[in-house]
Enzyme design. Structure first.
Site, short mmCIF file in Angstrom:
data_model
loop_
_atom_site.label_atom_id
_atom_site.label_comp_id
_atom_site.label_asym_id
_atom_site.label_seq_id
_atom_site.Cartn_x
_atom_site.Cartn_y
_atom_site.Cartn_z
N HIS A 157 -0.47 -2.97 6.11
CA HIS A 157 0.84 -2.41 6.08
C HIS A 157 1.96 -2.91 6.85
O HIS A 157 2.92 -2.27 6.83
CB HIS A 157 0.68 -0.97 6.50
CG HIS A 157 -0.70 -0.20 5.69
ND1 HIS A 157 -0.56 1.12 5.84
CD2 HIS A 157 -1.50 -0.34 4.87
CE1 HIS A 157 -1.54 1.69 5.02
NE2 HIS A 157 -2.12 0.56 4.34
N HIS A 195 -10.43 1.33 0.54
CA HIS A 195 -10.28 2.94 0.52
C HIS A 195 -10.58 3.18 -1.11
O HIS A 195 -10.41 4.28 -1.21
CB HIS A 195 -9.38 3.43 0.94
CG HIS A 195 -9.12 3.48 2.49
ND1 HIS A 195 -10.22 3.66 3.50
CD2 HIS A 195 -8.25 2.75 3.31
CE1 HIS A 195 -9.94 3.59 4.48
NE2 HIS A 195 -8.57 2.84 4.68
N ASP A 250 0.83 -1.19 -0.01
CA ASP A 250 -0.12 0.10 -0.03
C ASP A 250 0.84 1.30 -0.14
O ASP A 250 1.53 1.53 1.03
CB ASP A 250 -0.82 0.18 1.00
CG ASP A 250 -1.78 -1.21 1.46
OD1 ASP A 250 -1.13 -2.34 1.15
OD2 ASP A 250 -2.76 -1.08 1.46
N HIS A 275 -3.12 -4.43 2.77
CA HIS A 275 -3.98 -3.67 3.62
C HIS A 275 -3.64 -3.60 5.18
O HIS A 275 -3.78 -2.73 5.69
CB HIS A 275 -5.37 -4.49 4.01
CG HIS A 275 -6.48 -4.30 4.92
ND1 HIS A 275 -6.88 -2.98 4.60
CD2 HIS A 275 -6.76 -4.42 5.97
CE1 HIS A 275 -7.74 -2.63 5.66
NE2 HIS A 275 -7.77 -3.64 6.48
N HIS A 329 -6.73 -7.61 -0.75
CA HIS A 329 -6.82 -6.98 0.11
C HIS A 329 -7.82 -7.09 1.42
O HIS A 329 -8.91 -6.93 1.30
CB HIS A 329 -7.33 -5.50 -0.53
CG HIS A 329 -6.92 -4.27 0.36
ND1 HIS A 329 -5.70 -3.66 0.15
CD2 HIS A 329 -7.61 -3.36 1.02
CE1 HIS A 329 -5.59 -2.70 0.77
NE2 HIS A 329 -6.82 -2.59 1.46
N GLU A 365 -4.49 2.28 -2.96
CA GLU A 365 -5.76 2.49 -2.28
C GLU A 365 -5.45 3.63 -1.23
O GLU A 365 -6.38 4.25 -0.87
CB GLU A 365 -6.26 1.35 -1.88
CG GLU A 365 -5.85 0.72 -0.73
CD GLU A 365 -6.87 0.77 0.41
OE1 GLU A 365 -7.88 0.47 0.16
OE2 GLU A 365 -6.38 0.49 1.68
N ASN A 366 -4.46 3.94 -0.80
CA ASN A 366 -4.10 5.15 0.06
C ASN A 366 -3.05 6.34 -0.27
O ASN A 366 -2.67 7.01 0.49
CB ASN A 366 -3.34 4.62 1.35
CG ASN A 366 -4.19 3.45 2.15
OD1 ASN A 366 -3.87 2.51 2.38
ND2 ASN A 366 -5.33 3.63 2.66
#
Length: 261
Positions: free
Chosen positions: A176, A68, A8, A174, A149, A39-40
């Site tokens: 991290h 997200h 991510d 997801h 994810h 996604e972040n």
């Protein structure tokens, strides 16, 4: 052949790590393609068309997303403009965007499939059944790389074994936090529970410590800002045969900047 999958991307620090390192790493690691979960990437939540195109121009071949996906206003109405950007395939029917993509590079073609977990996550359709449905749609002569994810390690491991021998790799995103369980499963499917994070490592999974600590101490909601400071770039290098579509190795990768003296 080799393919690099990265965890991510968190905010501007994560984008900076991509911008400063991807071109060099492609050469040094000898990878023919790069897949990134972004996604972040937009201020820590979601993605925009402009940022997606910026990341793809850095030397990234495909982008995956997650819970997200819709974190930025108007992205639902613009995701269809993007090539090689996929959101979880098990979002409900009628959701904008696509769950898999066929990607062509100078060295090989491959499919990237994005799935979303259900354990400790927001409700979505079944990732196992979605994987079956998407694999039935894909060309049969190309390797398939899956970004799952998901929160629960058990769900990630179970899906990997469910798909073993049918896809080239299943990697998790997801949490991290990079895991140390990289393995090639029977049937030639590479697996790692979580790739980790591309962003500010001196943080609470990419966020500034102070508001996160206050939330834990008081229970009062707070805005979790993206942290500043040194970055990390984490993922895995997957070695595979584009003809047999089987993986022969998966090696966790981490590039981490030091803390200031």
């Amino acid at each position: 052949m080799k393919l690099l999958m990265l965890g991510d991307v968190v905010g501007s620090p994560g984008r900076r790590m991509l911008r400063e390192n991807i071109a060099r790493l492609r050469t040094e690691l000898g990878v023919g393609a790069v897949v990134v979960n972004a996604e972040n990437a937009a201020a820590g939540s979601g993605l925009t068309v402009a940022l997606a195109n910026e990341i793809l121009k850095m030397g990234v071949d495909a982008i995956t997303l997650g819970d997200h996906t819709w974190g930025q206003k108007d992205f639902a109405s613009t995701i269809g403009q993007l090539t090689n950007v996929v959101r979880p395939a098990n979002f409900p029917p009628g959701t904008p965007g696509k769950g898999w993509s066929l990607v062509s590079t100078p060295l090989f073609r491959f499919c990237v499939l994005n799935l979303h977990g259900r354990v400790f996550m927001n409700p979505v359709d079944c990732p196992f059944r979605a994987a079956d449905a998407m694999l039935a749609e894909m060309p049969k002569d190309v390797p398939v790389f899956v970004d799952f994810h998901a929160e629960a390690t058990s769900e990630k491991i179970t899906l990997a074994h469910y798909l073993a021998g049918r896809v080239t790799a299943v990697v998790g995103t997801h949490t991290h936090v990079q895991t140390s369980d990289a393995v090639v499963l029977p049937g030639g499917t590479a697996f790692q529970s979580d790739l980790g994070m591309t962003g500010p490592w001196y943080s609470s999974i990419g966020r500034d410590f102070k508001p996160v600590q206050q939330k834990f101490l008081t229970g009062i909601p707070a805005r979790f800002e993206v942290a500043e400071g040194p970055g990390t770039l984490e993922g895995a290098v997957i070695t595979f045969d584009p003809v047999s579509k089987q993986a022969s190795a998966i090696e966790p990768f981490r590039l981490r900047e030091p803390l200031p003296a």
